[in-house]
Design an enzyme around this catalytic site. Structure first.
Site, mmCIF file in Angstrom:
data_model
loop_
_atom_site.group_PDB
_atom_site.id
_atom_site.type_symbol
_atom_site.label_atom_id
_atom_site.label_comp_id
_atom_site.label_asym_id
_atom_site.label_seq_id
_atom_site.Cartn_x
_atom_site.Cartn_y
_atom_site.Cartn_z
ATOM 1 N N VAL A 77 0.850 -1.184 0.000
ATOM 2 C CA VAL A 77 0.000 0.000 0.000
ATOM 3 C C VAL A 77 0.890 1.239 0.000
ATOM 4 O O VAL A 77 1.761 1.374 0.867
ATOM 5 C CB VAL A 77 -0.904 0.014 1.259
ATOM 6 C CG1 VAL A 77 -1.857 1.196 1.222
ATOM 7 C CG2 VAL A 77 -1.666 -1.297 1.391
ATOM 8 N N CYS A 78 0.690 2.134 -0.955
ATOM 9 C CA CYS A 78 1.515 3.342 -1.008
ATOM 10 C C CYS A 78 1.303 4.172 0.251
ATOM 11 O O CYS A 78 0.183 4.595 0.556
ATOM 12 C CB CYS A 78 1.183 4.186 -2.229
ATOM 13 S SG CYS A 78 2.036 5.782 -2.197
ATOM 14 N N ILE A 79 2.378 4.426 0.956
ATOM 15 C CA ILE A 79 2.274 5.077 2.270
ATOM 16 C C ILE A 79 1.765 6.516 2.175
ATOM 17 O O ILE A 79 0.922 6.937 2.970
ATOM 18 C CB ILE A 79 3.623 4.977 3.037
ATOM 19 C CG1 ILE A 79 3.477 5.483 4.468
ATOM 20 C CG2 ILE A 79 4.737 5.709 2.313
ATOM 21 C CD1 ILE A 79 4.642 5.094 5.361
ATOM 22 N N ALA A 82 -1.895 6.516 1.354
ATOM 23 C CA ALA A 82 -2.664 5.966 2.476
ATOM 24 C C ALA A 82 -2.797 6.986 3.610
ATOM 25 O O ALA A 82 -3.891 7.238 4.109
ATOM 26 C CB ALA A 82 -1.999 4.688 2.991
#
Lengths: 130, 97, 119
Positions: A77-79, A82
């Site tokens: 998940v792209c931080i 997110a």
């Protein structure tokens, strides 16, 4: 072949996660491997551990988890995407002084660089977006 | 050869026109999700590709009640197995949304 | 064109964070030291208007990111000539070192890229 999927559509407001899951199951059935599903943009909402759909609807969170259990696929998940949308794991919640977190394994927060690395490493990266 | 995947109808937004503009003569186009509504528009430029280069994902066509309409168009209905096979056969897959 | 990453930008400024998140991917790719080719398609061309500023409450400007691209050796900003024409725009009205491509050149860009990300 070694695949990665890029999911950029939110659960329940786009068909992208459903299409990606069907594609994933089919490619595994054909003997290909799936290294990672990378969630970006609104796709990061797929990682919310608080997702609680009505019982007669598909639970996308559970479907992603069972895909991980079935084949060990990484759920990246792209931080940055997110965090700005309120999706934090335990470490990020602590870092930002938040009392709750809603991202937990097998979903992992990671940098956008991971997407570029997947593109280098995998034979195919297929996008499902909205 | 590139596989182009289109998930929105020609009547909304820029994606359908962009997909066609990016296509080289040897490329193929697969309609998925709301992209299958393209079968409703017989005048749509994409139909010129013909069933050898224009596919629609049967599950999505069926789910939207378009089976009989799609069967009357020059589009090849394919399953998810063919979608995966196409991504393996072509060098590159581009999703237009 | 060997080993190039084609990044297609199709969002105008201030449509949520769509453009910002597209440009972030472009920057990260460029920071990887990979040859990155940006194609501003459709509404994406509007990201190159030089007089744009920050947006309605709290929306950060994206133009500074465009200006940063050159530091990452992304020197030429490509756009389809038809997409510029339909918006009444020519190179002189856009920021950066833009290059307009005719339809055949656009197709060649897609055919020649090793990897493609469409945002």
């Amino acid at each position: 072949m070694n695949y990665a999927l890029l999911v950029m559509g939110a659960p329940y407001s786009s068909q992208a996660p459903h299409s990606a899951l069907r594609f994933a199951r089919t490619l595994l059935a054909q003997g290909h491997t799936l290294e990672s599903v990378f969630f970006y943009r609104d796709g990061v909402h797929n990682a919310s551990s608080l997702m609680t759909p009505p019982q007669d609807e598909a639970n996308l969170l559970e479907l992603w988890r069972s895909l991980h259990q079935a084949c060990g696929v990484k759920l990246d998940v792209c931080i940055a995407a997110a965090l700005r949308r309120g999706l934090l794991d335990k470490a990020e919640a602590a870092r930002h002084g938040q009392s709750h977190h809603n991202v937990s394994p097998p979903f992992e927060l990671t940098g956008l660089g991971q997407l570029l690395e997947l593109q280098q490493r995998c034979d195919r990266v297929i996008t499902f977006a909205a | 050869m590139i596989l182009h995947v289109l998930n929105c109808p020609p009547s909304s937004g820029q994606a359908a026109a962009q997909a066609l503009s990016a296509m080289a003569p040897g490329d193929v186009l697969l309609l998925i999700e709301d992209g299958v509504y393209a079968v409703l528009d017989a005048e749509w430029e994409g139909h010129r590709l013909g069933p050898e280069k224009l596919y629609a994902l049967e599950d999505d066509v069926h789910a939207r009640g378009l089976m009989s309409i799609a069967n009357a168009q020059k589009v090849a209905l394919v399953g998810m197995e063919t979608f995966v096979a196409l991504t393996a056969q072509t060098r590159q897959t581009i999703s237009w949304y | 064109m060997n080993n190039t990453l084609l990044v297609v930008i199709r969002s105008a400024p201030h449509q949520g964070v769509r453009l910002r998140e597209s440009l972030d991917a472009l920057l990260v790719a460029a920071a990887f030291g990979k040859p990155v080719v940006p194609l501003f398609m459709g509404q994406g061309i509007l990201a190159l208007l030089p007089e744009q500023s920050q947006g309605a409450p709290g929306q950060k400007a994206t133009l500074p990111i465009i200006h940063m691209l050159e530091m990452y050796d992304v020197e030429t900003l490509y756009l389809p000539i038809d997409d510029a024409a339909v918006r009444g725009l020519d190179d002189s009205q856009l920021t950066g070192n833009t290059k307009q491509l005719d339809p055949n050149e656009v197709q060649a860009l897609f055919q020649g890229a090793e990897h493609i990300l469409v945002f």
